[in-house]
Scaffold this active site. Sequence first.
Site, PDB file in Angstrom:
ATOM      1  N   LYS A   1     -13.143  -4.892 -29.166  1.00  0.00           N
ATOM      2  CA  LYS A   1     -11.788  -4.625 -28.680  1.00  0.00           C
ATOM      3  C   LYS A   1     -10.965  -3.711 -29.573  1.00  0.00           C
ATOM      4  CE  LYS A   1      -9.590  -8.615 -30.889  1.00  0.00           C
ATOM      5  NZ  LYS A   1      -8.721  -9.791 -30.697  1.00  0.00           N
TER       6      LYS A   1
ATOM      7  N   THR B   1       2.372   2.833 -36.535  1.00  0.00           N
ATOM      8  CA  THR B   1       1.752   4.101 -36.191  1.00  0.00           C
ATOM      9  C   THR B   1       2.778   5.149 -35.779  1.00  0.00           C
ATOM     10  OG1 THR B   1       1.371   3.292 -33.947  1.00  0.00           O
ATOM     11  CG2 THR B   1      -0.433   3.049 -35.526  1.00  0.00           C
TER      12      THR B   1
ATOM     13  N   LYS C   1      -5.294  -1.669 -21.430  1.00  0.00           N
ATOM     14  CA  LYS C   1      -5.812  -0.380 -21.887  1.00  0.00           C
ATOM     15  C   LYS C   1      -6.827   0.217 -20.916  1.00  0.00           C
ATOM     16  CE  LYS C   1      -5.018  -1.375 -26.765  1.00  0.00           C
ATOM     17  NZ  LYS C   1      -4.213  -2.567 -26.515  1.00  0.00           N
TER      18      LYS C   1
ATOM     19  N   GLY D   1     -16.103 -17.992 -29.712  1.00  0.00           N
ATOM     20  CA  GLY D   1     -15.577 -18.179 -31.059  1.00  0.00           C
ATOM     21  C   GLY D   1     -14.379 -17.310 -31.376  1.00  0.00           C
ATOM     22  N   GLY D   2     -14.012 -16.403 -30.462  1.00  0.00           N
ATOM     23  CA  GLY D   2     -12.890 -15.504 -30.703  1.00  0.00           C
ATOM     24  C   GLY D   2     -11.551 -16.152 -30.411  1.00  0.00           C
TER      25      GLY D   2
END
Length: 633
Positions: free
Chosen positions: A381, A486, A423, A304-305
């Site tokens: 995530k 950021t 990552k 579903g992502g």
Amino acid sequence: MLYKIKDTWENASKRTRVALFVIYDIFAVCLAEFMALWTRFEFEFGRIEMPYLENAYRYTVINIITTLLIFTFARLYSSLWRYASVQELLNVVAACVVAACTQSLGMHMLVLSMPRSYYILYLFFLLGFTGLSRFLYRGLRVVRKNLITERSANAIPTMIIGAGDSAYSLMKDMSSSWLVHNKVVCVMDEDVQKIGRNILGAPIVGNDSRIPWAVEKYRVQEIFIAIPRLSAARKKEILEICKNTGCKLRILPSMTQIVNDEVKVSNLREVGIEDLLGREPVKTNLDEVMGYISHKTVLVTGGGGSIGSELCRQIAAHQPKQLIILDIYENTTYDLQQELKREYPKLDLVVLIGSVRNSHRIESIFADYRPDIVFHAAAHKHVPLMEDSPNEAIKNNVFGTYNVAKAAALNGTKRMVLISTDKAVNPTNIMGASKRICEMVIQGMYIKYPTTNFVAVRFGNVLGSNGSVIPLFKKQIEEGGPVTVTHKDIIRYFMTIPEAVSLVLQAGAYAKGGEIFVLDMGEPVRIDDMARNLIKLSGFEPDVDIPIVYTGLRPGEKMFEECLKEEEGLRKTANNLIFIGKPIEFDNEEFFRQLAELKQRAYEDDPQMKEVVRGMVPSYQSGAGKTEGTVAP
């Protein structure tokens, strides 16, 4: 009930319109007959010989019936004349020519003599009267709209880039739509043969280099890019010029997304930052993908992502024997289920709700459905959230992967593809470290169970995915800012969702076992540049209309991401943009012993979990600092 009333009203309106056209055409036939004779005899009614009038009168009923039938066959009563164009004009001409020829043939067969010039004159008048009725409404509509647009304070001076068929169709659609208030004041094109000419009244004034000049001269507020077949490099060049004009930009999608080349204003989309990546999208060998997915039972965890749902769409299009979607979130999964049912009614679709943490649930699913191929996309995530809940990252990511991988190995699954991340390379956060352990699980499981091809796919940030930076920036811009970044110098690799899915599917085709597949994502992008470009593409000025605030690096966040550790090396595949990293060797028995200990500590919610993980992933360095937030000067 409202829909029924609306349909009834629309049907009644259509019948009325057709009836009016039929009545008009009956009068047009009679008038064309008279005008042809009157013109033939030099506009003096008294000079018309009586036999000719009688012959015309005798054939009038037959002529009316045959003409109406011909017009019906030519669809002159079913076209939307408010959008009449060259095709409709050709239909009118063809129908009138056939009707005039039929009249000539019929009168000769019935031995009804007429002057030879009568038939040519009749065709001329019939064509004029018929065309007048069809195109008068269209013309008046366009004139009225243009006058209103010209005088309206809301008229938006607009530039179109590209003077081809798409621009013509776009301008034509704009001229007939009351919902569009754009006025095309100039057109740009690279073809020097077109410069100095006009397209539907708008001047073609120069090439790309003249865009800033034309924006200032014509006071352009919006720019439409109407070049569907546009290379990524050329698109980037155009957008780099346009983003500094202060205009709002819209762009046509690729031609494959425009059905039958019917270019309309509704086809235009907002320019996204993905348009500035400056590289061609990764191409997938569909034959290979279809070859190993077709007629196979395929399971997608996290279906579903963002990535999982696109995987399901692509897989559904490749005729699997059965598609199984597993996700813990019911809302997005339900929406995907309904979409796939609509798009692929013959698809054998199974949608299950459950967590990959639940080993019993996973084992029962594999035992019941015995999938041939597994795409494991279920994971936590979000880096900052996982920094505050490291045990949850380990439970869901590491042991969710382990549960799925073990069930796959014990139930005869041929391929399992893990969705990993850049990552995982030299991780500085628990999410990346957990994904590195997931890769080690995949490599270790292949050593233990070589009959299943376990592989991982590693890529960077996905544009437009849930929680990604682009939707956040767009929302902040819509709200008037500020846009939060950021750090001014932070850089990231980016790819689109279709590219990510292409890589995952391609990796499944190349899988031999134990590999880590990596996508060449081109040059990295500074997040600050991305934010500023997105603000400019939205028609605003950074730090003037929309402020940019630097919030500082979040815990565990890197200044830049790496795609591959140096010691892993690179090996090319048949796709020049997809590479295979050489697996790092490690003690498999010791790894699984540590994995058992990790599980115990995670489910005890050990407050020292990051230290435990560092013992398994030596390259993991937690504790990235957070700089002070600042506002851009």
